[in-house]
Design an enzyme around this catalytic site. Structure first.
Site, mmCIF file in Angstrom:
data_model
loop_
_atom_site.group_PDB
_atom_site.id
_atom_site.type_symbol
_atom_site.label_atom_id
_atom_site.label_comp_id
_atom_site.label_asym_id
_atom_site.label_seq_id
_atom_site.Cartn_x
_atom_site.Cartn_y
_atom_site.Cartn_z
ATOM 1 N N GLY A 26 1.059 9.311 -6.938
ATOM 2 C CA GLY A 26 1.286 8.151 -7.813
ATOM 3 C C GLY A 26 2.774 8.012 -8.055
ATOM 4 N N SER A 27 3.245 8.559 -9.198
ATOM 5 C CA SER A 27 4.691 8.548 -9.469
ATOM 6 C C SER A 27 5.439 9.301 -8.380
ATOM 7 C CB SER A 27 4.979 9.212 -10.818
ATOM 8 O OG SER A 27 4.324 8.532 -11.848
ATOM 9 N N TRP A 75 -6.047 1.812 -5.503
ATOM 10 C CA TRP A 75 -5.580 0.856 -6.513
ATOM 11 C C TRP A 75 -4.650 -0.202 -5.924
ATOM 12 C CZ3 TRP A 75 -3.905 5.563 -9.890
ATOM 13 C CH2 TRP A 75 -5.040 6.215 -10.361
ATOM 14 N N ILE A 76 -5.025 -0.743 -4.798
ATOM 15 C CA ILE A 76 -4.151 -1.717 -4.149
ATOM 16 C C ILE A 76 -4.483 -3.134 -4.630
ATOM 17 C CG2 ILE A 76 -3.400 -2.655 -1.908
ATOM 18 C CD1 ILE A 76 -2.589 0.365 -2.622
ATOM 19 N N CYS A 106 0.825 -1.215 0.000
ATOM 20 C CA CYS A 106 0.000 0.000 0.000
ATOM 21 C C CYS A 106 0.852 1.254 0.000
ATOM 22 C CB CYS A 106 -0.906 0.013 1.223
ATOM 23 S SG CYS A 106 -2.005 -1.403 1.327
ATOM 24 N N LEU A 107 1.135 1.763 -1.195
ATOM 25 C CA LEU A 107 1.917 2.986 -1.310
ATOM 26 C C LEU A 107 1.087 4.113 -1.950
ATOM 27 C CD1 LEU A 107 4.687 4.446 -1.117
ATOM 28 C CD2 LEU A 107 5.285 3.442 -3.313
ATOM 29 N N THR A 108 0.451 3.800 -3.090
ATOM 30 C CA THR A 108 -0.210 4.843 -3.895
ATOM 31 C C THR A 108 -1.409 5.484 -3.187
ATOM 32 O OG1 THR A 108 0.446 3.630 -5.851
ATOM 33 C CG2 THR A 108 -1.274 5.270 -6.154
ATOM 34 N N PHE A 122 2.151 0.303 -13.746
ATOM 35 C CA PHE A 122 2.418 0.150 -12.293
ATOM 36 C C PHE A 122 3.848 -0.294 -11.995
ATOM 37 C CE2 PHE A 122 -0.045 -4.207 -11.797
ATOM 38 C CZ PHE A 122 0.909 -4.840 -12.569
ATOM 39 N N GLU A 123 4.156 -0.319 -10.719
ATOM 40 C CA GLU A 123 5.526 -0.574 -10.222
ATOM 41 C C GLU A 123 6.517 0.405 -10.862
ATOM 42 O OE1 GLU A 123 6.748 -4.650 -9.883
ATOM 43 O OE2 GLU A 123 4.752 -5.313 -9.294
HETATM 44 C C1 LIG Z 1 -4.402 -2.016 -11.734
HETATM 45 C C2 LIG Z 1 -3.473 -1.267 -10.834
HETATM 46 C C3 LIG Z 1 -2.879 -1.909 -9.765
HETATM 47 C C4 LIG Z 1 -2.039 -1.209 -8.891
HETATM 48 N N1 LIG Z 1 -1.504 -1.839 -7.808
HETATM 49 C C5 LIG Z 1 -0.849 -1.092 -6.867
HETATM 50 C C6 LIG Z 1 -0.461 -1.685 -5.618
HETATM 51 O O1 LIG Z 1 -0.658 -2.880 -5.386
HETATM 52 N N2 LIG Z 1 0.132 -0.890 -4.695
HETATM 53 C C7 LIG Z 1 0.374 0.438 -4.924
HETATM 54 O O2 LIG Z 1 0.914 1.110 -4.042
HETATM 55 N N3 LIG Z 1 0.048 1.027 -6.108
HETATM 56 C C8 LIG Z 1 -0.579 0.293 -7.077
HETATM 57 N N4 LIG Z 1 -0.966 0.876 -8.257
HETATM 58 C C9 LIG Z 1 -0.629 2.274 -8.500
HETATM 59 C C10 LIG Z 1 0.442 2.461 -9.561
HETATM 60 O O3 LIG Z 1 1.692 2.079 -9.054
HETATM 61 C C11 LIG Z 1 0.383 3.912 -10.043
HETATM 62 O O4 LIG Z 1 -0.738 3.982 -10.896
HETATM 63 C C12 LIG Z 1 1.631 4.370 -10.747
HETATM 64 O O5 LIG Z 1 2.669 4.516 -9.832
HETATM 65 C C13 LIG Z 1 1.471 5.671 -11.507
HETATM 66 O O6 LIG Z 1 0.843 6.635 -10.734
HETATM 67 P P1 LIG Z 1 -0.428 7.442 -11.330
HETATM 68 O O7 LIG Z 1 -1.335 6.438 -11.945
HETATM 69 O O8 LIG Z 1 -0.935 8.294 -10.263
HETATM 70 O O9 LIG Z 1 0.179 8.301 -12.509
HETATM 71 P P2 LIG Z 1 0.861 9.752 -12.402
HETATM 72 O O10 LIG Z 1 1.993 9.697 -11.467
HETATM 73 O O11 LIG Z 1 -0.186 10.785 -12.218
HETATM 74 O O12 LIG Z 1 1.462 9.892 -13.879
HETATM 75 C C14 LIG Z 1 0.664 10.256 -14.988
HETATM 76 C C15 LIG Z 1 1.568 10.311 -16.218
HETATM 77 O O13 LIG Z 1 2.559 11.322 -16.043
HETATM 78 C C16 LIG Z 1 3.856 10.768 -16.162
HETATM 79 N N5 LIG Z 1 4.745 11.440 -15.203
HETATM 80 C C17 LIG Z 1 4.539 11.633 -13.883
HETATM 81 N N6 LIG Z 1 5.571 12.272 -13.343
HETATM 82 C C18 LIG Z 1 6.450 12.514 -14.342
HETATM 83 C C19 LIG Z 1 7.738 13.148 -14.415
HETATM 84 N N7 LIG Z 1 8.348 13.654 -13.338
HETATM 85 N N8 LIG Z 1 8.336 13.197 -15.599
HETATM 86 C C20 LIG Z 1 7.759 12.674 -16.704
HETATM 87 N N9 LIG Z 1 6.571 12.055 -16.692
HETATM 88 C C21 LIG Z 1 5.926 11.981 -15.522
HETATM 89 C C22 LIG Z 1 3.691 9.294 -15.861
HETATM 90 O O14 LIG Z 1 4.702 8.505 -16.423
HETATM 91 C C23 LIG Z 1 2.320 9.022 -16.464
HETATM 92 O O15 LIG Z 1 2.437 8.790 -17.839
HETATM 93 C C24 LIG Z 1 -1.766 0.162 -9.144
HETATM 94 C C25 LIG Z 1 -2.341 0.793 -10.255
HETATM 95 C C26 LIG Z 1 -3.204 0.107 -11.081
HETATM 96 C C27 LIG Z 1 -3.820 0.833 -12.242
#
Ligand SMILES: Cc1cc2nc3c(=O)[nH]c(=O)nc-3n(C[C@H](O)[C@H](O)[C@H](O)COP(=O)(O)OP(=O)(O)OC[C@H]3O[C@@H](n4cnc5c(N)ncnc54)[C@H](O)[C@@H]3O)c2cc1C
Length: 587
Positions: A167-168, A193-194, A160-162, A398-399
């Site tokens: 997100g990123s 989204w865990i 559980c991080l996101t 993800f990851e």
């Molecule tokens: C089905 C699913 C399962 C998941 N499972 C888990 C889980 O078990 N545990 C958990 O903790 N999380 C989980 N996640 C979360 C996942 O890790 C995040 O979706 C991911 O880290 C991206 O975050 P975001 O979707 O908020 O995208 P954002 O961070 O909002 O990014 C949006 C876009 O902008 C780009 N971007 C962002 N910052 C920058 C930058 N500095 N420079 C250039 N481009 C950038 C990204 O690459 C992306 O294309 C899951 C997500 C999904 C959809």
């Protein structure tokens, strides 16, 4: 993989990163040749496990289709996974698991993914990230308390991080854990989204423990504790049967002994988990590609148009060949990474990022090509292609998104190339500790000349390779030097503001990806040849094709460092963003 070839344990440079060395023009032969063999114990266990997986999952194609449609994985099926020991794959035998190496674990996920991606997600989110923290950073007490139940699957784990705002930029999480006078903690916040969120008994939770700018700490949280709850199963595009939910924490009391990896060390724990877990995702992608190749070759042979099988047509053959190249290259890279992890290498984060980016892009290319070969059938839900295309789309999200990981590859390589520049080093370290701060922290340093000896000079692979691989060898030797020159150029030209030069960073990252993946592919083809593999000639051919294709991409990336349309691209994006729409019409 083969039985006999080994990378002698004493020749492996555990303190060095082969991928990062490429940025100074060096091909770290000790870490690349010969291609490592799978360990005897793993091979023995894998035989039985793979057979059992096929026995359990064969014939369930219609079930997987229904579960995809219904977005549900029945409890009886999860119980079947438990009964097969699939939740204990990497847990040491002393705690009731199978004690598989990272490589063998990835191979298990190859097998489950060849049947259904959601099955791999349920197992993979548990092992690769959910409980990996306890394995890597748990105290003896935490391990003794939790690992046996996690091994049997009585406890399923989730990571559980996101959060909705993080997100990123994971360092900006707002979930908080406040320390109480008695040493316990009170946890409040919401994770989104865990994976396994709705079926887990154990959550590895990351929370801020010192104000908004403060440190992050990881905790082991039990789902049964008061204040822990999860939301409804998300309605997703792919991996629909896999559980994905919100997980909420409302005044959850955590005992002091459930801090994982030390107070304030949460980000280090999270990154260690994600880096170590990347072979699971890579192994899964390889499994999906193998299924796509099986489906595409059968379809191409059986489907007749214009009086003959479509397999006779060049444009269909080209797609099948490319799928083979992508799969062999991804497989060679994922198991090289697994070898580094299993051999106790210290610094494999760059290789892990490369392997994740390449494997996730490769399966998406394969999915599109296989679907195109099946054409109309490929578009129909009756056939498996569209589900594989939907399921694999998540892998570049993800990851760590592939964008963030490409930036990481570029910056971590440049950091080494500019090794003595402590500011640059700190910035790259910070991208994981605090991504936003990391990208911006170097402003103000521009102008200072960052002349750095890049170590250009060592350029030849000393090992004698099969004659068929000579051209490929020369390509990688040449472009390792080109990458070093490009790194030197970027450091001199942009100084520390290189951290904000995303177009350039992507180009050097893509060169490094082509080089590292190409060298893994070359090494494996050569070792298969030395070992007399019956298909070694085809493997050499694949390695040569990869090198030719990589050469064209790398040449383009080098050229575009200085001759490009970046300014115009940036301007067009700015125009669109300002307007928020496309301005033209034909009427
Ligand atoms: C089905 C699913 C399962 C998941 N499972 C888990 C889980 O078990 N545990 C958990 O903790 N999380 C989980 N996640 C979360 C996942 O890790 C995040 O979706 C991911 O880290 C991206 O975050 P975001 O979707 O908020 O995208 P954002 O961070 O909002 O990014 C949006 C876009 O902008 C780009 N971007 C962002 N910052 C920058 C930058 N500095 N420079 C250039 N481009 C950038 C990204 O690459 C992306 O294309 C899951 C997500 C999904 C959809």
């Amino acid at each position: 993989m083969n039985d006999t070839a080994t990378t002698p344990a004493d020749s492996l440079r555990r303190d060095q990163s082969a991928a990062k060395k490429l940025f100074v023009g060096e091909i770290l032969e000790e870490n690349l040749f010969p291609y490592p063999a799978i360990r005897a114990r793993d091979r023995e266990i894998l035989g039985t496990v793979v057979e059992a997986i096929d026995g359990f999952l064969d014939g369930k194609e219609q079930d997987f289709k229904h579960w995809d449609r219904d977005a549900h994985q029945p409890e009886e099926f999860i119980q079947g996974l438990r009964d097969m020991g699939l939740f204990g794959l990497i847990i040491p035998e002393e705690h009731g698991g199978l004690g598989l190496s990272n490589g063998a674990y990835a191979r298990v996920l190859t097998q489950t993914s060849s049947h259904d991606a959601s099955v791999s997600l349920t197992i993979g989110a548990h092992s690769s990230i959910g409980m990996k923290g306890i394995l890597l950073s748990g105290t003896p007490e935490q391990r003794a308390k939790y690992l046996p139940k996690l091994a049997s699957g009585e406890y399923i784990a989730a990571f559980c991080l996101t959060e909705s705002g993080a997100g990123s930029d994971a360092a900006s999480i707002r979930t908080t854990a406040k320390k109480n006078a008695d040493g316990t903690w009170t946890l409040n916040g919401e994770k989104i989204w865990i994976t396994n969120g709705g079926i887990a008994q154990i959550y590895t939770v990351f929370a801020r423990t010192e104000g908004t700018d403060g440190k992050i700490t990881a905790f082991i949280v039990e789902a049964a504790w008061p204040g822990v709850s999860h939301g409804a199963h998300e309605d997703k595009m792919g991996i629909r049967a896999s559980s994905t939910t919100v997980v909420s924490f409302s005044d959850v009391k955590i005992p002091a002994e459930n801090v994982l990896g030390g107070e304030g060390k949460g980000f280090k724990v999270a990154m260690a988990i994600l880096n170590n877990g990347r072979t699971g995702l890579g192994g899964g992608a390889v499994g999906g590609m193998k299924t796509l190749i099986r489906l595409a070759t059968r379809q191409a042979s059986e489907r007749r148009q214009f009086g003959q099988p479509i397999a006779n047509y060049g444009l269909v053959r080209e797609k099948i060949a490319q799928m083979m190249v992508d799969c062999f290259a991804a497989e060679s890279t994922v198991w090289m990474l697994a070898h580094y992890i299993d051999s106790g290498c210290d610094d494999y984060a760059t290789e892990a990022a490369i392997s994740k980016v390449f494997a996730s892009d490769a399966i998406q290319r394969c999915g599109q090509e296989a679907l195109q070969i099946a054409a109309g059938n490929g578009f129909m839900r009756e056939y498996p292609y569209e589900q594989i295309v939907r399921d694999s789309r998540i892998l570049s999200i993800f990851e760590g998104t592939n964008e963030i990981l490409r930036l990481f590859v570029g910056l971590s390589g440049l950091k080494d190339a500019g090794g003595s520049l402590s500011e640059l080093k700190a910035a790259v370290d910070d991208i994981f500790n605090n991504p936003i701060k990391g990208f911006g922290m170097l402003s103000g340093y521009a102008g200072q000349r960052l002349s750095q000896a890049t170590g250009v000079g060592r350029d030849r692979i000393a090992s004698r390779l099969h004659a068929d691989l000579g051209e490929a060898q020369k390509t990688f030797e040449k472009y390792a030097l080109e990458l070093a020159k490009a790194s030197d150029y970027l450091l001199r030209r942009f100084g520390k503001s290189v951290v904000d030069r995303q177009f350039e960073l992507k180009r050097v990252a893509d060169i490094a990806i082509d080089l590292f993946v190409g060298l893994c592919t070359l090494s494996r083809a050569n070792t298969l040849s030395v070992d007399g593999d019956p298909h070694a000639a085809q493997a050499r051919s694949i390695a040569s094709v990869f090198a030719q294709q990589a050469k064209r991409r790398m040449a383009g990336n080098i050229r575009r460092l200085t001759k490009n349309e970046d300014k115009e691209i940036d301007g067009i994006a700015g125009f669109a963003l300002e307007r928020g729409s496309y301005p033209w019409d034909v009427i």
